[in-house]
Design a protein around this motif. Structure first.
Motif, mmCIF file in Angstrom:
data_model
loop_
_atom_site.group_PDB
_atom_site.id
_atom_site.type_symbol
_atom_site.label_atom_id
_atom_site.label_comp_id
_atom_site.label_asym_id
_atom_site.label_seq_id
_atom_site.Cartn_x
_atom_site.Cartn_y
_atom_site.Cartn_z
ATOM 1 N N GLY A 245 1.015 -1.250 -0.017
ATOM 2 C CA GLY A 245 -0.076 0.039 -0.031
ATOM 3 C C GLY A 245 0.849 1.295 0.043
ATOM 4 N N THR A 246 2.150 1.247 -0.477
ATOM 5 C CA THR A 246 3.073 2.406 -0.347
ATOM 6 C C THR A 246 3.060 3.080 -1.844
ATOM 7 N N ALA A 247 2.838 2.344 -3.087
ATOM 8 C CA ALA A 247 2.896 3.414 -4.189
ATOM 9 C C ALA A 247 2.194 2.626 -5.335
ATOM 10 N N CYS A 248 1.971 3.263 -6.217
ATOM 11 C CA CYS A 248 1.631 2.701 -7.555
ATOM 12 C C CYS A 248 2.961 2.425 -8.388
ATOM 13 N N ALA A 249 3.100 1.496 -8.938
ATOM 14 C CA ALA A 249 4.230 1.060 -9.619
ATOM 15 C C ALA A 249 4.033 -0.152 -10.856
ATOM 16 N N GLU A 250 4.810 -0.275 -11.828
ATOM 17 C CA GLU A 250 4.830 -1.216 -12.473
ATOM 18 C C GLU A 250 6.261 -1.891 -12.680
ATOM 19 N N PHE A 251 6.408 -3.292 -12.354
ATOM 20 C CA PHE A 251 7.898 -3.604 -12.406
ATOM 21 C C PHE A 251 7.486 -5.158 -12.473
ATOM 22 N N SER A 252 8.551 -5.919 -12.445
ATOM 23 C CA SER A 252 8.721 -7.567 -12.669
ATOM 24 C C SER A 252 9.403 -8.138 -11.484
ATOM 25 N N ILE A 253 8.714 -9.117 -10.822
ATOM 26 C CA ILE A 253 9.571 -10.055 -10.039
ATOM 27 C C ILE A 253 10.064 -11.176 -10.752
ATOM 28 N N THR A 254 11.298 -11.525 -10.592
ATOM 29 C CA THR A 254 11.762 -12.489 -11.485
ATOM 30 C C THR A 254 12.237 -13.879 -10.641
ATOM 31 N N VAL A 255 11.966 -14.770 -11.405
ATOM 32 C CA VAL A 255 12.297 -16.307 -10.677
ATOM 33 C C VAL A 255 13.431 -16.851 -11.519
ATOM 34 N N HIS A 256 14.486 -17.194 -10.859
ATOM 35 C CA HIS A 256 15.726 -17.916 -11.708
ATOM 36 C C HIS A 256 15.641 -19.117 -11.127
ATOM 37 N N ASP A 257 15.875 -20.216 -12.056
ATOM 38 C CA ASP A 257 16.150 -21.724 -11.575
ATOM 39 C C ASP A 257 17.750 -22.063 -11.713
ATOM 40 N N TYR A 258 18.004 -23.228 -11.342
ATOM 41 C CA TYR A 258 19.328 -23.694 -10.927
ATOM 42 C C TYR A 258 20.260 -23.316 -12.274
ATOM 43 N N HIS A 259 19.531 -23.573 -13.644
ATOM 44 C CA HIS A 259 20.198 -23.168 -14.736
ATOM 45 C C HIS A 259 20.291 -21.666 -15.139
ATOM 46 N N SER A 260 19.851 -20.764 -14.205
ATOM 47 C CA SER A 260 19.818 -19.635 -14.653
ATOM 48 C C SER A 260 18.716 -19.021 -15.749
ATOM 49 N N GLN A 261 17.687 -20.036 -15.891
ATOM 50 C CA GLN A 261 16.648 -19.579 -16.595
ATOM 51 C C GLN A 261 15.861 -18.439 -15.897
ATOM 52 N N VAL A 262 15.099 -17.800 -16.526
ATOM 53 C CA VAL A 262 14.339 -16.787 -15.895
ATOM 54 C C VAL A 262 13.014 -16.419 -16.402
ATOM 55 N N ALA A 263 11.910 -16.636 -15.280
ATOM 56 C CA ALA A 263 10.521 -16.514 -15.339
ATOM 57 C C ALA A 263 10.102 -15.538 -14.779
ATOM 58 N N GLU A 264 9.098 -14.572 -15.388
ATOM 59 C CA GLU A 264 8.835 -13.135 -14.758
ATOM 60 C C GLU A 264 7.225 -13.393 -14.531
ATOM 61 N N VAL A 265 7.043 -12.336 -13.302
ATOM 62 C CA VAL A 265 5.675 -11.986 -13.070
ATOM 63 C C VAL A 265 5.699 -10.550 -13.257
ATOM 64 N N GLU A 266 4.928 -10.021 -13.949
ATOM 65 C CA GLU A 266 4.688 -8.524 -14.374
ATOM 66 C C GLU A 266 3.916 -7.971 -13.218
ATOM 67 N N ILE A 267 4.104 -6.886 -12.607
ATOM 68 C CA ILE A 267 3.283 -6.309 -11.474
ATOM 69 C C ILE A 267 2.928 -4.965 -11.832
ATOM 70 N N LYS A 268 1.572 -4.721 -11.667
ATOM 71 C CA LYS A 268 0.920 -3.395 -12.164
ATOM 72 C C LYS A 268 0.101 -3.002 -10.945
ATOM 73 N N LEU A 269 0.604 -2.043 -10.371
ATOM 74 C CA LEU A 269 -0.135 -1.471 -9.259
ATOM 75 C C LEU A 269 -0.508 -0.091 -9.723
ATOM 76 N N GLU A 270 -2.021 -0.058 -9.748
ATOM 77 C CA GLU A 270 -2.518 1.103 -10.779
ATOM 78 C C GLU A 270 -3.431 1.991 -9.990
ATOM 79 N N GLU A 271 -3.226 3.411 -10.219
ATOM 80 C CA GLU A 271 -4.238 4.330 -9.677
ATOM 81 C C GLU A 271 -5.520 4.065 -9.911
ATOM 82 N N GLY A 272 -6.498 4.633 -9.105
ATOM 83 C CA GLY A 272 -7.988 4.199 -9.454
ATOM 84 C C GLY A 272 -8.307 5.213 -10.216
#
Length: 128
Positions: free
Chosen positions: A92-119
């Protein structure tokens, strides 16, 4: 005796029976994008919105990186096991757009895009 041999072959053939996520060519999460929108114009989403994310494929252990720890909380930095999951919670601190990344043992990357939007709704009694 023959039935036992066939069931063993079937188990080996399907790759089942392990206690960790598979070493799959596919590597992703069940949530590609998570958007949370506040109701009132000029406000950002409040604290406490949450989503559980399941990691699909890849090779554990999985490292989870949150570039905005003052905006969302991720309940762990590493996941492993048969059904690796993690929870994202808004602070509850800000509106923002960014990605949380997940890295596996082999350094492959998956992303979850986060969008916290103003009303978009005007507050009652507010002047435009």
């Amino acid at each position: 005796m023959m039935a036992a041999a066939l069931s063993t072959v079937a188990l080996v053939a399907c790759g089942g029976g392990g206690d960790v996520a598979g070493d799959s060519m596919e590597f992703t999460t069940n949530v590609d994008e998570w958007a949370v929108k506040a109701y009132w114009k000029g406000e950002c989403p409040g604290a406490g919105n949450e989503v559980w994310v399941t990691i699909v494929g890849g090779q554990p252990p999985f490292r989870i990186r949150n570039p905005m720890p003052t905006v969302v909380q991720v309940d762990r930095t590493e996941a492993s096991g048969k059904d690796p999951v993690f929870k994202i919670t808004t602070l509850g601190t800000a509106c923002a757009e960014f990605s949380i990344t997940v890295h596996d043992y082999h350094s492959q990357v998956a992303e979850v895009e986060i969008k916290l939007e103003e009303g978009s709704e005007e507050l009652p009694g507010a002047t435009p």
